[in-house]
Design a protein around this motif. Structure first.
Motif, PDB file in Angstrom:
ATOM      1  N   GLN A 160      -1.805  -2.637   2.259  1.00 39.25           N
ATOM      2  CA  GLN A 160      -3.240  -2.565   1.952  1.00 39.25           C
ATOM      3  C   GLN A 160      -3.684  -1.130   1.688  1.00 39.25           C
ATOM      4  O   GLN A 160      -4.485  -0.873   0.794  1.00 39.25           O
ATOM      5  CB  GLN A 160      -4.048  -3.147   3.111  1.00 39.25           C
ATOM      6  N   MET A 161      -3.160  -0.192   2.476  1.00 36.70           N
ATOM      7  CA  MET A 161      -3.582   1.198   2.251  1.00 36.70           C
ATOM      8  C   MET A 161      -3.042   1.694   0.917  1.00 36.70           C
ATOM      9  O   MET A 161      -3.708   2.445   0.210  1.00 36.70           O
ATOM     10  CB  MET A 161      -3.114   2.090   3.398  1.00 36.70           C
ATOM     11  N   TRP A 214      -4.945  -1.247  -1.931  1.00 37.69           N
ATOM     12  CA  TRP A 214      -6.400  -1.420  -1.918  1.00 37.69           C
ATOM     13  C   TRP A 214      -7.133  -0.111  -1.719  1.00 37.69           C
ATOM     14  O   TRP A 214      -8.220   0.079  -2.232  1.00 37.69           O
ATOM     15  CB  TRP A 214      -6.796  -2.423  -0.819  1.00 37.69           C
ATOM     16  N   MET A 215      -6.538   0.780  -0.952  1.00 37.89           N
ATOM     17  CA  MET A 215      -7.192   2.079  -0.760  1.00 37.89           C
ATOM     18  C   MET A 215      -6.627   3.103  -1.738  1.00 37.89           C
ATOM     19  O   MET A 215      -6.954   4.275  -1.665  1.00 37.89           O
ATOM     20  CB  MET A 215      -7.038   2.539   0.696  1.00 37.89           C
ATOM     21  N   HIS A 216      -5.769   2.663  -2.669  1.00 34.76           N
ATOM     22  CA  HIS A 216      -5.248   3.488  -3.766  1.00 34.76           C
ATOM     23  C   HIS A 216      -4.406   4.672  -3.298  1.00 34.76           C
ATOM     24  O   HIS A 216      -4.248   5.638  -4.039  1.00 34.76           O
ATOM     25  CB  HIS A 216      -6.383   4.017  -4.653  1.00 34.76           C
ATOM     26  N   LEU A 217      -3.865   4.617  -2.075  1.00 33.04           N
ATOM     27  CA  LEU A 217      -3.097   5.773  -1.617  1.00 33.04           C
ATOM     28  C   LEU A 217      -1.823   5.958  -2.423  1.00 33.04           C
ATOM     29  O   LEU A 217      -1.264   7.039  -2.460  1.00 33.04           O
ATOM     30  CB  LEU A 217      -2.751   5.636  -0.128  1.00 33.04           C
ATOM     31  N   HIS A 272      -3.361  11.568  -4.587  1.00 30.65           N
ATOM     32  CA  HIS A 272      -3.754  11.202  -3.232  1.00 30.65           C
ATOM     33  C   HIS A 272      -2.913  11.906  -2.175  1.00 30.65           C
ATOM     34  O   HIS A 272      -2.831  11.438  -1.053  1.00 30.65           O
ATOM     35  CB  HIS A 272      -3.665   9.685  -3.051  1.00 30.65           C
ATOM     36  N   PRO A 310      -5.175  13.016   0.915  1.00 30.80           N
ATOM     37  CA  PRO A 310      -5.497  11.889   1.806  1.00 30.80           C
ATOM     38  C   PRO A 310      -4.288  11.373   2.570  1.00 30.80           C
ATOM     39  O   PRO A 310      -4.394  11.072   3.763  1.00 30.80           O
ATOM     40  CB  PRO A 310      -6.032  10.830   0.844  1.00 30.80           C
TER      41      PRO A 310
END
Lengths: 629, 205, 106
Positions: free
Chosen positions: C67-68, C71-74, C79, C82
């Protein structure tokens, strides 16, 4: 480019309440830090006066407990942190060639939240007694069972609010350093003070949430009747110690790293040499930060963690001496063969080195778990951490303040007064704390309000108190120096120390609101020095002259902090029995908390709904100022 | 730089069009790093105190897994809808964007209602309140902090929907929406750990 | 806005410009399956407790990573910062959790 969004420019007090200019926020941090530093300093003097002779009754045992608790808490959270943030605010945007920080609004919010948290904590003196469970507030001493006044509530709520401000400030500086660097300033070309501030901000980001949780748990225990630390209902006091030190140990590196940064700026400037081993300095800083998170349990050797844990944390702690040693040697090698000038900032910086080494050596002694069973809770520990925090950090901050004072205020501090203040400070410091090593080894307990005569404690305590007074005189001389500069006209040169190496010395002192008329192009480490060596008087601009976009001043951060302050007070007294029925109505029904939160979240909503378009400084205006200068 | 962009002139990723926008996204990521520590410490507290039931209800007596499964499904779906919202934003389809955000908010509200119902049930039927035991304090604080984050997200995203009606999709509103989506996913990530560590491991014992 | 920043943003490949919903739906189904396995393992009971705990943790960590990443585009370009700071946060969180498990009660 959109033109002339008109903006209301405030004057006087309103200007300071609404400012989002990092240079003004730096001055606000310095003033607030100075205020709390003075309070903490007076507390220190009172503690030393109480201990000047055996069986003294200058203050009561209860007052003594409040004094030591508030001295530690005030100095760590409210005294040195804001002075660090003052230097960071004043210097970092200039050092990286930026016009502003990444989040000017948050910068202001961070300051006001910190200030109101600090004020709330210190209100305790006039509202029924200050916190008295030590700056570590160990449970169960700090739980309802043993602490019935509101003192510890002021501690939990006040620190919670102040900590929020610090966290906001940390995030702001991380983002500023990541995104706002001038063209050409890669990470490995950043000045060391910027580097150490970057690492410190990262540590703030990862350490402060832990104490946030710790303080939430403690205040829930005290106010909502939760059982985190109540042994009778299944709680565990050791949990508090872990959470506190998971935050608390990184916190001491949060404090010292910016001082390392200051020393790494001051020593090369006044040795006319580039910093020896720049990249090893950077990696040593990162390594110290990493290890700083791995060693918290060395504060807890005597709780009975067991031999495996004690050995692990012991070794990890000793490892920190390696990167710290690298730094010490790099400073020495920077001075080696340099043209050293003993200006007042450089005196503080050079005084820092042996003093901090002594604090480091006692740190390694304390890191040895078996020896720590002897040292624990004695004045040996007190001597150790004052060597690193006062002899190290405060010396570093004073070096930084003397060094950057002309840049912040446009006036030089008096060199003679600076040197007098240095000698009083350093001699007073060593008199105060050197003898405490021996007091500790002889078995004098810390945090006890007096001692019996004829244990060989008497003379050493007298010496210590005399030292504290000398140190106080040193700080007073510095304050006199600071106020005396106001008599002088503004307008020192851009590079008043004449050997400035970094970008802040390329612009006016104090800098214009927009810092850099044109963002400079950075061509190497020590960007300004590199241009000087190439025979250039100023930096090559990286952009043509154009209108400069500025953020609007706003009162919202101040209002938001007032809201949090009100909510905090309401939360603290929510279970209080008031004789006044109106007071019990608004406090016991959480109405005060709700009012405070409405103010805070309402301001947040306003900030979200009404976009800040900012305003522009036009090219004509910039050129006019250029002619005047 | 200013908000004079019309929707047609928006770049593909409007949240990254301005320095302010990029700063906002980066700053929010940094904040989430801190949030990770915040929840980590809360989890640590819960794990340390999970068996300290003080003769009150234990985890395996208390938790109803079907209920947890439903709340988990709701939050998971809401995470997906907020991904769709960001995709609609990248296509500049403001109507779809508002729609997906609205569904996200509704799912968030449903989650909150179920959680409040669950807490009320524990307090009244099971006599399991904040003061019952160290386990109960840790449970309510951890799950309650997550619930407060959901509530904040619900209000926040609702306000952003309102701003989309008033201001449209601009280089100013886009970073806010992107950041709120990141926040929402983070809440979902925390919930993954909560249902695993609190509810499922609580049943295992 | 500096030249460096503009250079960093680079040019987006055409195929990336309008990514479809497919891969997010796949992530969603994957998450549902992982969650279902975790719930089923507990509800079925009778399995070795230590094994169940391990299984639950693996399922949770897998789900969070996916998901990270998506969905969180990591997993997308740009990135790195982040990712560094999330790893930092999880690392400190991990030390707190290990502490709570091993060094609070004895």
């Amino acid at each position: 480019m959109a033109h002339a969004h008109s903006v209301k420019r405030h004057k006087g007090l309103m200007d300071w309440l609404t400012t989002v200019d990092h240079k003004k926020i730096a001055i606000l941090y310095l003033l607030a830090g100075g205020l709390f530093f003075a309070i903490g300093g007076i507390e220190a003097i009172l503690i030393r006066l109480q201990l000047i002779k055996p069986m003294n009754d200058f203050v009561s045992a209860q007052t003594f407990n409040e004094l030591i608790t508030m001295h530690g808490t005030t100095m760590i959270f409210l005294g040195v942190m804001p002075v660090i943030f003052a230097l960071m605010n004043a210097v970092i945007p200039l050092q990286i060639g930026a016009r502003d920080v990444a989040f000017p609004f948050l910068n202001s919010l961070g300051f006001w939240t910190f200030l109101f948290g600090g004020l709330l904590l210190n209100l305790s003196w006039i509202m029924g007694g200050a916190p008295d469970a030590g700056w570590t507030s160990y449970t169960p001493l700090s739980t309802n069972t043993y602490s019935t006044s509101h003192g510890v509530d002021f501690y939990t709520v006040g620190l919670q609010i102040a900590g929020l401000g610090t966290l906001i400030g940390g995030i702001n500086f991380l983002a500023t350093i990541i995104t706002m660097r001038a063209p050409g300033m890669s990470f490995m070309r950043m000045p060391m003070f910027t580097w150490t501030s970057f690492i410190t901000s990262a540590m703030i980001l990862f350490a402060f949430p832990a104490i946030t949780v710790g303080l939430v748990l403690l205040s829930f225990d005290r106010i909502l009747g939760a059982n985190f630390f109540e042994v009778a209902n299944g709680g565990n006091p050791v949990l508090w110690q872990h959470i506190f030190w998971i935050f608390g140990h990184p916190e001491v590196y949060i404090l010292i790293l910016p001082a390392f940064g200051v020393i790494s700026e001051v020593i090369p400037t006044f040795s006319r040499k580039r910093l020896f081993g720049y990249s090893s300095m950077v990696f040593a800083t990162i390594l110290i930060a990493f290890l700083g998170f791995m060693v918290w349990a060395h504060h807890m050797f005597t709780t009975g963690l067991g031999p495996v844990a004690n050995a692990l944390f012991s070794i990890a702690t000793m490892l920190i001496a390696v990167p710290t040693g690298i730094k010490i040697f790099n400073w020495l090698f920077t001075m080696w063969g340099g043209q050293i000038r003993f200006t007042s900032p450089n005196l503080f910086a050079i005084g820092f080195i042996p003093t901090f080494v002594m604090g480091g050596v006692t740190g390694v002694m304390l890191a040895s778990a078996p020896a720590d069973f002897q040292f624990h809770d004695t004045y040996f520990v007190v001597a150790h951490f004052h060597y690193v925090i006062v002899g190290g950090l405060v010396s570093g901050l004073l070096a930084g303040l003397h060094y950057w004072w002309p840049k912040m205020f446009g006036r030089m501090l008096n060199e003679t007064l600076g040197k007098i203040s240095f000698w009083f400070f350093i001699i007073g410091f060593h008199l105060t704390f050197f003898v405490q090593h021996f007091l500790g080894l002889m078995g004098m307990q810390r945090r006890v309000f007096t001692y019996l005569p004829n244990q060989n404690f008497d003379t050493l305590n007298l010496v210590s108190t005399i030292g504290a007074i000398l140190m106080g005189i040193g700080i007073l001389v510095f304050l006199i120096n600071a106020f005396a500069t106001w008599a002088k006209p503004k307008g020192v040169a851009n590079d008043p120390w004449e050997d400035g190496r970094t970008l802040e010395w390329t612009i006016a002192s104090p800098p214009a609101e927009y810092n850099f008329k044109q963002i400079p192009l950075v061509r190497g480490i020590d960007a300004f020095w590199k241009e000087k060596m190439a025979g250039n008087k100023e930096m090559t601009p990286a952009e043509p002259l154009g209108p400069i976009h500025m953020p609007s001043p706003t009162i919202l951060p101040f209002v938001m902090s007032v809201g949090i302050f009100i909510a905090g007070l309401g939360f603290m007294f929510s279970k209080e029995q008031f004789s006044n029925s109106f007071m019990s109505m608004i406090f016991n029904n959480w109405i005060v908390v709700i009012i405070g939160l409405v103010i805070t979240f309402g301001s947040m909503l306003l900030r979200s709904l009404y976009d800040d378009h900012g305003w522009h400084i036009e090219v004509e205006e910039l050129e006019e100022e250029g002619v005047k200068a | 730089m200013s908000a004079t962009h019309t929707e047609g002139a928006l770049p593909h990723e409007p949240e990254k069009a301005t320095l302010e926008g990029r700063n906002k996204v980066l700053g929010f990521w940094l904040f989430l790093g801190g949030e990770a520590v915040l929840f980590g410490t809360l989890f640590a507290t819960f794990l340390a105190l999970r068996n300290q039931t003080n003769e009150g209800p234990t985890a395996s007596e208390l938790f109803q897994l079907p209920m947890t499964a439903i709340t988990t499904l709701i939050l998971l779906v809401s995470s997906l809808t907020s991904v769709f919202a960001v995709q609609a934003m990248h296509r500049h389809k403001v109507g779809a964007l508002r729609g997906w955000l609205a569904i996200t908010v509704l799912l968030g509200l449903a989650f909150l209602c179920l959680e409040i119902y669950e807490f009320a049930e524990y307090v009244h039927a099971e006599k399991f309140g904040m003061t019952t035991s160290a386990f109960s304090s840790a449970f309510y604080t951890l799950v309650g902090f997550h619930g407060a984050h959901v509530a904040f997200g619900v209000v926040w995203i609702s306000i952003l929907i309102g701003q989309l009606f008033k201001k449209g999709l601009t280089v100013v509103t886009a970073p806010k929406i992107y950041v709120s989506a990141i926040y929402w996913h983070f809440i979902d990530v925390v919930w993954v750990f909560i249902f695993t560590v609190v509810y499922l491991l609580g049943k295992v014992g | 806005m500096t030249t460096e920043h503009q250079a960093n943003r680079g040019i987006v490949k055409h195929s990336e410009r309008h990514e479809g919903p497919q891969k997010h739906i796949i992530v969603f189904i994957f998450s549902i399956i992982l969650t279902a396995i975790a719930f089923a393992a507990v509800m079925a009971g009778g399995v070795n407790a230590a094994f169940t705990v391990l299984l639950l943790l693996v399922m949770a960590i897998l789900q969070v990573l996916v998901q990270m990443g998506y969905w969180m585009h990591l997993k997308d370009r740009g990135h790195l910062i982040p990712i560094i700071f999330m790893i930092g946060g999880f690392f400190v969180a991990g030390t707190a959790i290990v502490t709570a498990l091993y060094w609070v009660w004895w």
